[in-house]
Design a protein around this motif. Structure first.
Motif, PDB file in Angstrom:
ATOM      1  N   PHE A  65       1.852   6.826  -6.462  1.00 28.15           N
ATOM      2  CA  PHE A  65       0.648   7.932  -6.972  1.00 28.15           C
ATOM      3  C   PHE A  65       1.159   9.153  -6.562  1.00 28.15           C
ATOM      4  N   ILE A 125     -13.277  -0.270  -7.100  1.00 32.41           N
ATOM      5  CA  ILE A 125     -12.060   0.221  -6.710  1.00 32.41           C
ATOM      6  C   ILE A 125     -10.844   0.080  -7.258  1.00 32.41           C
ATOM      7  N   THR A 126     -10.935  -1.534  -7.722  1.00 30.44           N
ATOM      8  CA  THR A 126      -9.833  -2.090  -8.404  1.00 30.44           C
ATOM      9  C   THR A 126      -9.859  -1.483  -9.793  1.00 30.44           C
ATOM     10  N   TYR A 136       3.038   6.920 -11.932  1.00 33.76           N
ATOM     11  CA  TYR A 136       1.994   5.857 -12.318  1.00 33.76           C
ATOM     12  C   TYR A 136       1.437   6.086 -13.818  1.00 33.76           C
ATOM     13  N   TRP A 176       2.032   0.183 -13.269  1.00 37.45           N
ATOM     14  CA  TRP A 176       0.995   0.371 -12.331  1.00 37.45           C
ATOM     15  C   TRP A 176       0.007  -0.775 -12.622  1.00 37.45           C
ATOM     16  N   LEU A 231      -6.372   4.841 -13.194  1.00 36.38           N
ATOM     17  CA  LEU A 231      -5.641   6.196 -12.956  1.00 36.38           C
ATOM     18  C   LEU A 231      -4.689   6.588 -13.497  1.00 36.38           C
ATOM     19  N   VAL A 247      -1.291  -3.465  -9.601  1.00 34.60           N
ATOM     20  CA  VAL A 247      -2.598  -3.227  -8.740  1.00 34.60           C
ATOM     21  C   VAL A 247      -3.044  -4.689  -8.478  1.00 34.60           C
ATOM     22  N   LEU A 262      -8.373   1.970  -9.611  1.00 31.36           N
ATOM     23  CA  LEU A 262      -6.952   2.085  -9.725  1.00 31.36           C
ATOM     24  C   LEU A 262      -6.300   1.765 -10.862  1.00 31.36           C
ATOM     25  N   LEU A 290       0.708  -1.121  -0.099  1.00 26.26           N
ATOM     26  CA  LEU A 290      -0.057   0.047   0.076  1.00 26.26           C
ATOM     27  C   LEU A 290       0.852   1.174  -0.042  1.00 26.26           C
ATOM     28  N   MET A 337       2.111   1.852  -3.470  1.00 26.15           N
ATOM     29  CA  MET A 337       1.385   2.364  -4.346  1.00 26.15           C
ATOM     30  C   MET A 337       1.109   3.998  -3.867  1.00 26.15           C
TER      31      MET A 337
END
Lengths: 170, 519
Positions: free
Chosen positions: B101, B272-273, B106, B114, B279, B118, B276, B94, B97
């Motif tokens: 970020f 959420i995945t 990324y 990236w 992004l 994930v 991410l 985490l 990441m």
């Protein structure tokens, strides 16, 4: 800044950092705890697999129809594979808590249906009614289970089904 | 210049760890290798735990209890290390990441790392979930039913998987499946995903500095001895577990099932995945023009091939009939447009072609070496005062224009690694009293190796080296982030004072020489 750069101070800061990191790991690896069920609660679970009755009855083939078939396939009856949907209803103390109609799975709608229902209920005495309709050819419910039950806190009241015995309290 | 708040938070954290650990051991600079190290701890302790583990309904919990209590000094410690290292790896992932970020690493050419990174988090989390199932205690019962509910909500499998977890339905075969997943299937998927994740990087390191590894292991060991990992009561499918001491690093999704439907939990986690993963394109970032090879000035020395941090350069047999054996080729798909290759090319020598355009073997269209030379000349010409300092900086560290005054001028490069050492020598010869090179903080180059190569080239450890005739006392390297202006200014003042002393000493020596000559 120069004092911070001295080795003993740096090692001390590292120990503090590692301690914070480990404290974070320790705390979130077990906390905060989660209460899954209230002190005076228990769980009602209805779980079973059941294949509904055939949607169409088996039909006796006529002699003419049989003669049209290859000799090794001359079964006297033609039974369509499609099964009836299954409807299950559960009432707890007269209140409808579960009602679902499930179509049989499979390419020919001939598979057995898996039923799983779970609900937290208060411990103590209850009246449970479960009804199941598994045949489109017989209107109404084919299996009925009615029982006065007493359940202890944190226990799982499990209801299964057997075609010969009907609903079973485990 | 405004620094975005997320990056400011990250830089503050990084500064704190630089004070505590130094730039060599700063854990934030080694989150990837630290994760690899934790995987090794998990693997070795896992192998030990597997030997006495009994994969069956009746045997699983009992064997884990034996390991934990009867063999607390070995198996118990191994179990705790296995668990806490697994928790720690979620934190390092985490943080990794968050760092990438916050630093903007990324997007653009980094999208591949990236996007392949994930899913690693989910592979690790599912690996942890199957690990917790194997203990077959009340928590395993809770997550087994929760997982089954989630699987049942997908229109993939016929039947209710949940029905397997009612009393009397479960068999030992369940453990064979979970053991296969936990011990072989998921680790293999993870190994493949990690390979994919670093595929576009060169010189990949998988081991953290020894001091950091030892410190982390000792900390995990101390925690394992102080608070050994324990099980809940054995799973009992006739009873509902009342209270679960949940491992939130891995099992945080399950309490959501109490407030949301299975479908909502899936939408939340997949959402959420997806967010991410997307992004890098929210919004998309266009990289600068890619490096271009000019074979007329390339002798195939391979220095750019050695220095490229992203494996974007390959070497092949010469195609233009020149007397050299090899030539280099740039893969624009992989090129980060950092210009490190231009800094490594021996042809990027500003003393060549003094009165005409300077061409080199590999160059950046947006900032060719010739332009770097002319910017250097212009900056020197604009300098006035007693001690003239030229500062080279990069686009991702401190903006050197913020340091400018009459005695200080800056030249901004894409990356400090694109600075040919001969250009520093050129600046000193053409009127600068001193040259400072900034760039990102040490060990934290936006383009991975830029500031490391600068230091190595100046120290004569990596070609192209800074030649001996360049006076090292007139050269300063100070890695700096956007928020480090005050520190750099302090260092710049010190450097200026040293240069002034040097000038004075040289003037005195010259006077003495003159006086000696006269006498």
């Amino acid at each position: 800044m120069s004092a911070l750069n001295s080795k003993p101070v740096r090692y001390l800061l590292q120990v503090i950092n590692y301690t914070v990191f480990m404290a974070l790991i320790w705390y979130f690896s077990t906390s905060p705890s989660v209460r899954l069920i209230g002190e005076n609660e228990s769980l009602l679970t209805i779980a079973f697999a059941h294949a509904g009755e055939l949607r169409e009855p088996c039909r006796k083939l006529s002699q003419q129809e049989l003669m049209k078939l290859p000799p090794n396939m001359r079964k006297p009856e033609d039974c369509p594979r499609e099964r009836s949907p299954i409807t299950v209803e559960a009432r707890l103390d007269g209140e409808l808590v579960y009602s679902e109609t499930m179509q049989p799975p499979g390419l020919f709608n001939d598979g057995s249906v898996d039923i799983y229902f779970s609900k937290k209920i208060s411990a103590g005495k209850h009246r449970l009614e479960i009804r199941m309709d598994d045949s489109v050819r017989n209107p109404g419910f084919d299996y009925v289970f009615e029982r006065e039950l007493s359940i202890e806190p944190a226990h799982i009241l499990l209801i299964e089904f057997d075609p010969l015995q009907g609903f079973i309290l485990i | 210049m405004l620094v975005n708040p997320v990056k400011r938070v990250y830089l503050a954290l990084e500064s704190w760890f630089n004070i505590s650990f130094g730039t060599e051991w700063n854990p934030l600079y080694h989150l990837g290798t630290l994760s690899f190290f934790l995987f090794w701890v998990i693997l070795i302790t896992g192998i030990y735990l597997f030997i006495p583990f009994h994969g069956s309904i009746d045997g699983a919990h009992a064997s884990v209890e034996y390991i934990t209590h009867q063999q607390w000094y070995a198996g118990g410690v191994m179990r705790s290390l296995h668990r806490y290292a697994s928790d720690a790896v979620v934190v390092t992932i985490l943080l990794h990441m968050f760092k990438e970020f916050a630093s903007g690493r990324y997007r653009g050419f980094r999208w591949f790392s990236w996007v392949t990174g994930v899913p690693n988090l989910w592979v690790v989390v599912t690996l942890g979930i199957t690990g917790y199932w194997l203990v077959w205690d009340e928590m395993a019962q809770y997550i087994a039913i929760g997982s089954a509910r989630l699987v049942d909500a997908l229109p993939l499998l016929p039947g209710a998987m949940t029905r397997n977890f009612v009393a009397g339905e479960m068999t030992d075969r369940f453990f064979i499946l979970i053991e296969f997943l936990h011990l072989l299937g998921q680790p293999l998927v993870l190994a493949f995903m990690l390979w994919l994740h670093v595929k576009r990087l060169s010189d990949v390191k998988i081991n953290p500095p020894r001091g950091l590894a030892v410190g982390t292991l000792l900390a995990l060991l101390a925690l394992s001895l102080y608070k050994p990992a324990l099980s809940h009561a054995p799973a009992d499918l006739t009873k509902m577990p009342e209270v679960i001491h949940l491992d939130w690093f891995y099992l945080n999704i399950y309490p959501l099932l109490d407030i949301w439907t299975e479908g909502q939990v899936w939408i939340f986690t997949l959402g959420i995945t997806w967010l991410l993963m997307m992004l890098p394109w929210l919004p998309p970032k266009k990289d600068g023009p890619k490096a271009v090879v000019d074979l007329a000035h390339c002798n195939g020395c391979e220095l750019c091939f050695d220095d490229c941090p992203f494996d974007a350069i390959t070497v092949q047999a010469r195609t233009d009939g020149m007397k050299f054996d090899k030539e280099v080729v740039v893969n624009p798909e992989l090129c980060a447009a950092c210009g490190i290759c231009a800094g490594s090319c021996p042809s990027s020598n500003p003393f060549r072609s003094r009165n005409e355009e300077l061409k080199t073997g590999i160059d950046m269209p947006q900032l060719p070496v010739d332009k770097m030379r002319s910017q250097t000349r212009e900056a020197i010409a604009a300098l006035s005062g007693e001690t003239k300092i030229l500062v080279y900086g990069c686009e991702h560290g401190l903006n050197v224009s913020r340091l400018e005054d009459d005695e200080t001028k800056g030249v901004r490069l894409i990356c400090s690694g694109m600075l040919p050492p001969t250009l520093v020598e050129y600046a000193l010869k053409n009127g600068a009293d001193g040259v400072m090179v900034t760039g990102c903080r040490h060990n934290d180059c936006y383009y991975r190796f830029g500031n490391r190569w600068v230091k190595a080239r100046f120290a004569g450890e990596r070609k192209p080296i800074l030649r001996g005739r360049a006076d090292r006392n007139r050269i300063r390297v100070h890695g700096a982030a956007e928020t480090d202006k005050n520190e750099v200014e302090r260092d710049l003042d010190e450097f200026r004072a040293e240069l002034a002393k040097l000038k004075q000493a040289e003037a005195t020596a010259a006077e003495n020489d003159g006086a000696g000559g006269n006498s």
